[in-house]
Scaffold this active site. Structure first.
Site, mmCIF file in Angstrom:
data_model
loop_
_atom_site.group_PDB
_atom_site.id
_atom_site.type_symbol
_atom_site.label_atom_id
_atom_site.label_comp_id
_atom_site.label_asym_id
_atom_site.label_seq_id
_atom_site.Cartn_x
_atom_site.Cartn_y
_atom_site.Cartn_z
ATOM 1 N N TYR A 36 0.608 -0.910 0.407
ATOM 2 C CA TYR A 36 -0.305 -0.240 0.302
ATOM 3 C C TYR A 36 0.476 1.328 -0.144
ATOM 4 O O TYR A 36 0.809 2.264 0.715
ATOM 5 C CB TYR A 36 -1.046 0.379 1.074
ATOM 6 C CG TYR A 36 -2.047 -1.215 1.859
ATOM 7 C CD1 TYR A 36 -2.848 -1.684 0.529
ATOM 8 C CD2 TYR A 36 -1.356 -2.119 2.452
ATOM 9 C CE1 TYR A 36 -3.578 -2.192 0.349
ATOM 10 C CE2 TYR A 36 -2.611 -3.008 2.062
ATOM 11 C CZ TYR A 36 -3.782 -3.160 1.220
ATOM 12 O OH TYR A 36 -4.211 -4.810 1.490
ATOM 13 N N LYS A 49 20.900 -8.768 22.181
ATOM 14 C CA LYS A 49 19.885 -7.988 22.509
ATOM 15 C C LYS A 49 18.104 -9.346 23.124
ATOM 16 O O LYS A 49 17.219 -9.163 22.700
ATOM 17 C CB LYS A 49 19.034 -6.820 21.901
ATOM 18 C CG LYS A 49 18.461 -5.985 22.421
ATOM 19 C CD LYS A 49 18.784 -5.114 23.357
ATOM 20 C CE LYS A 49 17.201 -4.207 23.988
ATOM 21 N NZ LYS A 49 17.167 -3.756 25.434
ATOM 22 N N ASP A 82 22.449 -2.382 24.374
ATOM 23 C CA ASP A 82 23.049 -1.475 25.446
ATOM 24 C C ASP A 82 24.050 -0.674 25.891
ATOM 25 O O ASP A 82 24.635 -0.057 25.954
ATOM 26 C CB ASP A 82 21.600 -0.703 25.826
ATOM 27 C CG ASP A 82 21.343 -2.108 26.533
ATOM 28 O OD1 ASP A 82 21.450 -2.875 25.920
ATOM 29 O OD2 ASP A 82 19.593 -1.695 26.933
ATOM 30 N N ASP A 118 28.317 -3.378 12.934
ATOM 31 C CA ASP A 118 28.258 -1.496 12.627
ATOM 32 C C ASP A 118 28.084 -0.179 13.550
ATOM 33 O O ASP A 118 28.984 0.755 13.598
ATOM 34 C CB ASP A 118 27.105 -1.150 11.196
ATOM 35 C CG ASP A 118 27.253 0.148 10.854
ATOM 36 O OD1 ASP A 118 28.136 0.372 10.037
ATOM 37 O OD2 ASP A 118 25.789 0.038 10.406
ATOM 38 N N ASP A 141 31.418 2.836 14.857
ATOM 39 C CA ASP A 141 31.995 4.111 14.719
ATOM 40 C C ASP A 141 32.444 4.715 16.188
ATOM 41 O O ASP A 141 33.216 5.520 16.068
ATOM 42 C CB ASP A 141 30.680 4.305 14.282
ATOM 43 C CG ASP A 141 30.137 5.119 12.690
ATOM 44 O OD1 ASP A 141 30.766 3.910 11.915
ATOM 45 O OD2 ASP A 141 29.996 5.749 12.362
HETATM 46 C C1 IPM Z 1 29.541 0.003 6.725
HETATM 47 C C2 IPM Z 1 28.722 1.637 6.362
HETATM 48 C C3 IPM Z 1 27.480 0.094 5.627
HETATM 49 C C4 IPM Z 1 27.434 -0.914 6.763
HETATM 50 C C5 IPM Z 1 26.680 1.013 4.894
HETATM 51 C C6 IPM Z 1 26.637 1.756 4.066
HETATM 52 C C7 IPM Z 1 25.200 -0.639 4.444
HETATM 53 O O1 IPM Z 1 28.102 1.852 7.487
HETATM 54 O O2 IPM Z 1 30.663 -0.808 6.429
HETATM 55 O O3 IPM Z 1 30.240 0.653 8.330
HETATM 56 O O4 IPM Z 1 26.024 -0.607 7.281
HETATM 57 O O5 IPM Z 1 27.613 -1.577 6.673
HETATM 58 MN MN MN Z 2 28.826 1.994 9.381
#
Ligand code: IPM
Ligand code: MN
Ligand code: NAD
Length: 353
Positions: free
Chosen positions: A145, A187, A220, A244, A248
Site C-alpha cells: 500500500y 539483545k 545497550d 556496524d 563507529d
Molecule cells: C559500513 C557502512 C555500511 C554498513 C553502509 C554504508 C550500508 O556503514 O560499512 O559500516 O552499514 O555496513
Molecule cells: Mn558503518
C-alpha cells in the site's frame, strides 16, 4: 617477481581521494616482499549510476572474481538515495562473495588522543568480528500500500544457526591468537527469536573453547562499556547492525573515523575478500583534500596480510604508527591543518624497505 591483481573501487566523495593515497604507500611497502601489484581501477560509483542506471556492469561480479582482492573507498552520494547505491554494490558484494567475517580492529595509537581522558596508547586494543551476510541486513521484506495512509513496511532480520556459528568460531579462533577473551553482543531480552538463537549458538560454540573467556553483553550496556571500559575488550562478536554501530563508536574512542580500517573476508578464499575504511564518503569534506587517508592505508595493510605479504603489511603499519607518534603532519580530524597528501609523503618517508 610474484604479482597480484587488485580491483580498486574508489567510489564516491572522499573514497577515491583516500584510496589513491593508500595505493601509493602500498606500492612502496610491497618492496619489502619483492612483489608487484597490478591495480585495476573500476569506475563503479554513484556517478557511474547516474550515467548508466546501474552501479556496475552486468558482468561486474565476474570481473571482480578475477582479482586476488578488492580495495574499496566508500559508496554514497547525497544526490542518489543510499538504498539504491549501497544495495547495488557494497551490500550485495558482502553476500555474493560470502564475506561473512567483517574484521574491524580498534587500536589507540601512540600520539593520538582519545576523547576518553584515561586511555593511554595501546590501552584500547580489540577487534570486532561483525557478522556480514545476514542478521538485520537481510534484504527480506517489502512495502505494501505504498504511498497510502495505511502503508506497511516489513523488514525481517534473518539469523541462521550456520551464520551465527561460523562468525562465532572465527571470533574464538581469533581470540586464541590474542588475549583469549570473546564478548558476544546481544539483545535477547527484547528480540526473543533471532537474538535468543544467537545466544544459544554462542553458548554451544564457547564450550569448544574452554581456554577462552566468554562474556555476553546486551548491546545497550555494550555501548556504555565501549566508553566506560574499552580496555577490557579483546575480541567482540556482533551481529551485522550491532557491529556496524559499535565500530563507529570504537573508531571515535581511538581518535577518529579517519583511522578505522576493515576487512570483509571470505575465510575459505573461494571468493575475493574486500578491504575498505570503516568510514563513508564524507560529503561534508569531500573535494577539499583534507580527508585522513590513514584508515584506507591501514585497510590496505590488512589486504597485504590477507595476501600473506606479512613483511609489507608490517612495514606499512609501523610507518603509519610512526607518523602518528610524531604528531605531525595531521589532518583536521586529528586536530591538525595538513592536507591528505602531506600524510602520504610522511608515510612514504617512514616506510623502511
Ligand atoms: C559500513 C557502512 C555500511 C554498513 C553502509 C554504508 C550500508 O556503514 O560499512 O559500516 O552499514 O555496513
Ligand atoms: Mn558503518
Ligand atoms: P561518514 O563516515 O562518511 O562521515 C561521518 C563523519 O566523519 C563526517 O563528519 C566526516 O567528515 C568524518 N570522516 C569520515 N571519514 C573521514 C576521514 N577519512 N577523514 C576525516 N574525517 C572523516 O558517514 P556519513 O556522513 O554518515 O555517511 C556519508 C555517506 O557515506 C552516506 O551516503 C553513507 O551511506 C555512506 N557510507 C558508506 C560506507 C561504505 O561505503 N563502506 C560506510 C559508511 C557510510
Amino acid at each position: 617477481m610474484a604479482s597480484f591483481r587488485i580491483a580498486v573501487i574508489g567510489g564516491d566523495g572522499i573514497g577515491p581521494e583516500v584510496i589513491e593515497q593508500a595505493i601509493r604507500v602500498t606500492d612502496r611497502a610491497i618492496q619489502c616482499d619483492g612483489v608487484k601489484i597490478e591495480w585495476n581501477r573500476l569506475p563503479w560509483s554513484s556517478n557511474y549510476y547516474k550515467e548508466t542506471g546501474t552501479m556496475m556492469p552486468d558482468n561486474g561480479w565476474d570481473i571482480l572474481q578475477q582479482h586476488d582482492a578488492i580495495l574499496l573507498g566508500a559508496i554514497g552520494s547525497p544526490d542518489v538515495p543510499d538504498h539504491i547505491t549501497l544495495h547495488g554494490l557494497l551490500l550485495p558484494m558482502r553476500r555474493r562473495f560470502d564475506q561473512y567475517l567483517n574484521l574491524r580492529p580498534a587500536y589507540l595509537f601512540e600520539g593520538v588522543e582519545s576523547p576518553l581522558r584515561h586511555q593511554k596508547p595501546g590501552s584500547i586494543d580489540f577487534v570486532v568480528y561483525r557478522e556480514n551476510t545476514e542478521g538485520e541486513y537481510a534484504p527480506v521484506g517489502g512495502r505494501h500500500y505504498v504511498g497510502t495512509p495505511h502503508e506497511i513496511a516489513i523488514q525481517t532480520a534473518i539469523f541462521t544457526r550456520r551464520g551465527c556459528e561460523r562468525i562465532m568460531r572465527a571470533a574464538f579462533e581469533g581470540a586464541r591468537k590474542r588475549r583469549c577473551k570473546v564478548t558476544s553482543i546481544t539483545k535477547s531480552n527484547a528480540q526473543v527469536y533471532g537474538m535468543v538463537l544467537w545466544d544459544e549458538v554462542f553458548e554451544t560454540v564457547s564450550r569448544d573453547y574452554p581456554d577462552v573467556q566468554a562474556e555476553k553483553l546486551l548491546i545497550d550496556a555494550a555501548a556504555m562499556d565501549f566508553v566506560r571500559r574499552p580496555d577490557s575488550f579483546d575480541v567482540v562478536v556482533a551481529s551485522n547492525l550491532f557491529g556496524d554501530i559499535l565500530t563507529d563508536l570504537s573508531a571515535i574512542i581511538t581518535g577518529s573515523m579517519g583511522l578505522a580500517a576493515s576487512g570483509n573476508i571470505n575465510p575459505e578464499r573461494r571468493f575475493p575478500s574486500m578491504f575498505e575504511p570503516v568510514h563513508g564518503s564524507a560529503p561534508d569534506i569531500a573535494g577539499k583534500g583534507i580527508a585522513n587517508p590513514l584508515a584506507a592505508m591501514l585497510s590496505a595493510a590488512m589486504l597485504l596480510d590477507h595476501l600473506q605479504l606479512a613483511k609489507s603489511a608490517a612495514a606499512l603499519r609501523s610507518a603509519v604508527g610512526e607518523v602518528l607518534k610524531a604528531g605531525k603532519p595531521r589532518t583536521p580530524d586529528l586536530g591538525g591543518n595538513d592536507k591528505t597528501e602531506a600524510i602520504t609523503e610522511a608515510v612514504l618517508a617512514a616506510i623502511k624497505s
